[in-house]
Design an enzyme around this catalytic site. Structure first.
Site, mmCIF file in Angstrom:
data_model
loop_
_atom_site.group_PDB
_atom_site.id
_atom_site.type_symbol
_atom_site.label_atom_id
_atom_site.label_comp_id
_atom_site.label_asym_id
_atom_site.label_seq_id
_atom_site.Cartn_x
_atom_site.Cartn_y
_atom_site.Cartn_z
ATOM 1 N N THR A 263 7.662 26.056 -6.906
ATOM 2 C CA THR A 263 6.623 25.075 -7.081
ATOM 3 C C THR A 263 6.153 24.210 -5.997
ATOM 4 O O THR A 263 7.399 23.783 -5.448
ATOM 5 C CB THR A 263 6.626 24.559 -8.695
ATOM 6 O OG1 THR A 263 5.516 24.139 -8.940
ATOM 7 C CG2 THR A 263 7.839 23.691 -8.663
ATOM 8 N N GLN B 125 7.104 17.506 -10.684
ATOM 9 C CA GLN B 125 7.010 18.984 -10.022
ATOM 10 C C GLN B 125 8.567 19.342 -9.439
ATOM 11 O O GLN B 125 9.174 20.013 -9.616
ATOM 12 C CB GLN B 125 6.138 19.324 -8.948
ATOM 13 C CG GLN B 125 4.825 19.571 -9.765
ATOM 14 C CD GLN B 125 4.608 20.524 -10.666
ATOM 15 O OE1 GLN B 125 5.033 21.772 -10.422
ATOM 16 N NE2 GLN B 125 4.295 20.163 -11.942
ATOM 17 N N HIS C 34 11.319 20.834 -11.526
ATOM 18 C CA HIS C 34 11.524 22.517 -11.549
ATOM 19 C C HIS C 34 12.559 22.971 -10.998
ATOM 20 O O HIS C 34 13.442 24.086 -11.538
ATOM 21 C CB HIS C 34 10.158 23.073 -11.239
ATOM 22 C CG HIS C 34 9.081 23.047 -12.258
ATOM 23 N ND1 HIS C 34 9.108 23.958 -13.268
ATOM 24 C CD2 HIS C 34 8.014 22.617 -12.334
ATOM 25 C CE1 HIS C 34 8.106 23.647 -13.857
ATOM 26 N NE2 HIS C 34 7.268 22.794 -13.336
ATOM 27 N N GLU D 47 -0.104 24.631 -3.884
ATOM 28 C CA GLU D 47 -0.131 25.190 -5.438
ATOM 29 C C GLU D 47 -1.055 24.642 -6.432
ATOM 30 O O GLU D 47 -1.867 24.640 -7.060
ATOM 31 C CB GLU D 47 1.153 25.389 -5.911
ATOM 32 C CG GLU D 47 1.191 26.099 -7.327
ATOM 33 C CD GLU D 47 2.658 26.201 -7.943
ATOM 34 O OE1 GLU D 47 2.752 26.990 -8.818
ATOM 35 O OE2 GLU D 47 3.549 25.563 -7.465
ATOM 36 N N ASP E 286 -0.227 22.217 -16.655
ATOM 37 C CA ASP E 286 0.779 23.268 -16.926
ATOM 38 C C ASP E 286 0.719 23.712 -18.422
ATOM 39 O O ASP E 286 1.370 24.931 -18.863
ATOM 40 C CB ASP E 286 2.323 22.658 -16.761
ATOM 41 C CG ASP E 286 2.533 22.244 -15.424
ATOM 42 O OD1 ASP E 286 2.063 23.307 -14.759
ATOM 43 O OD2 ASP E 286 3.473 21.735 -15.256
#
Length: 441
Positions: free
Chosen positions: A248, A270, A273, A339, A373
């Site tokens: 990610t 992020q 993750h 992304e 998300d």
């Protein structure tokens, strides 16, 4: 903690920008050699291989590869009411957004009796993968299942790794999310072997499996680790896939009006993750850059997954990038093709409309990536590693086939017959022309 890259005063082409911007090393090519024998084993031995591989990789040998329906129902009955409410709201919002994505069929009349119709046909069966490694992802159940349902897919199967702590079943929150969505074909299978089961199908090896454990699917979607990605690459062509998902990433384009604390927390969100997650800030404001760096220093060590976060932020894939102005920053984030792209600048909506490459764009201070998300209604299965330059996030189109239906009358064919013959003869394919001439002999 996080590196700085200073691009001020440098006029770089897109190719040159790609050479200096940070990006994680994915390493799918190396994983392919490890995934290939796993796929071959599943293809040859079916359920027996799946049990052996679960014992090897997940530390548990599942009694039930296909999760019994009563276990799925029990998981929903025992789900925390607050989590159930959150998942139900996420389902409602994702369903509303993706229902509007379904394309309409249309017909084009080129001349009297000459009609080409465009049909959209859902695939018959899909396999949806839900990871189960560092975190539990019921949101990924929602993002994959709802979209396939809205596309009209009649057959849906979900796979998620067996958990030693739950008797060889997937995590109960995953099962509860499946129950909320009416999915009862769920497998306790993880990793590359799940992709193999979906692609090849799997014969049973125990009475509870039946003769056929799992029928093959047409499309495999869902995020996963490096080996899931490698397996998808190997079966692509036999089945369709959504994408080769990598680690990610988030890019934030911000100017001096942005809140440094908000930006820092978004970067951390992020980074938690994965140690290889990429967090990138692009800004023309040296003051904001310094303030964000200071806040990262304060906040990263205090968060629950601080070790993971610090590794991600300190890695070569993360950076604070200084640019001349917002226009320069726009060129940089377009070259990066993130992304997730947040825009926290003056006149952010207008700037967002000019972005050409991003998986999803989050506009202004009140649209952080975690909204996407879970609750925005958009999809969180998005292109990574710069693939936003040529691909899209998961949507109903992943499960639909476009088919053109050609309907011509005799007179309509006659009107273009001579032209067909002329072009066919020029291509040295005279039988093409004869197939048309014969109808008027």
């Amino acid at each position: 903690m996080i590196q700085r890259i200073d691009l001020r005063g440098r006029e770089l082409s897109r190719t040159e920008l790609l050479g200096v911007l940070p990006r994680p090393e994915v390493g799918v090519d190396e994983a392919v050699s490890a995934a290939a024998p796993i796929l071959a084993d599943v293809k040859a031995r079916g359920a027996a291989a799946l049990r052996d591989l679960a014992e090897r990789f997940d530390g548990v040998r599942p009694e039930h590869l296909r999760v019994p329906r009563e276990e799925i129902r029990r998981a929903l009955d025992e789900l925390d009411p607050a989590v159930r409410e959150g998942l139900s709201e996420a389902i409602r919002r994702v369903r509303a957004v993706h229902a509007d994505q379904v394309p309409t069929e249309h017909a084009t009349t080129l001349a009297p009796g000459a009609v080409v119709r465009q049909r959209w046909i859902p695939v018959q069966r899909v396999g949806l993968y839900v990871p189960g490694g560092r975190a539990v992802y019921p949101s990924s159940v929602v993002m994959n299942v709802v979209v396939a349902q809205e596309a009209g897919v009649p057959g849906l199967a979900v796979a998620s790794p067996p958990q030693k702590d739950f008797g060889g079943l997937p995590h109960p929150t995953i099962l509860a999310a499946c129950a909320l969505l009416g999915v009862d074909e769920v497998y306790a299978v993880g990793g590359a072997q799940a992709v193999g089961m979906f692609a090849y199908g799997a014969a049973g090896s125990a009475p509870q499996d039946g003769d056929v454990l799992c029928e093959p699917v047409d499309v495999v979607t869902g995020p996963g680790n490096l080996y899931v990605t490698a397996a998808k690459r190997l079966v692509q062509g036999l089945v369709g896939i959504d994408a080769e998902a990598g680690t990610t990433e988030i890019a934030v384009l911000a100017d001096g009006t942005a809140d440094a604390g908000h930006v820092a927390l978004d970067l951390i969100s992020q980074a938690e993750h994965d140690p290889m997650a990429a967090s990138v800030l692009v800004t023309p404001s040296v003051e904001l850059a310094g303030a964000v760096e200071a806040r990262l220093g304060d906040l990263a060590g205090a968060t629950k997954h601080s070790e993971r976060v610090l590794q991600a932020l300190g890695g070569s894939q993360s950076a604070v990038v200084l640019v001349d102005d917002v226009e320069h920053g726009l060129a940089v984030v377009d070259a990066y093709g993130a992304e997730h792209l947040e825009i926290q600048t003056q006149d952010a909506p207008a700037l967002a409309d000019r972005v050409r490459s991003a998986g999803a764009i989050f506009v202004g201070p009140w649209a952080p990536v975690p909204l996407g998300d879970y609750m925005a209604g958009s999809n969180h299965v998005l292109p990574t590693g710069g693939s936003a330059h040529f691909s899209s996030g998961l949507g109903v189109h992943a499960f639909l086939k476009s088919v053109q239906v050609v309907e011509y009358t005799r007179d309509a064919l006659a009107e273009v017959a001579d032209r067909i013959v002329a072009v066919a003869d020029d291509e040295d394919l005279p039988a093409h022309g004869e197939a048309v001439r014969a109808r008027f002999a």
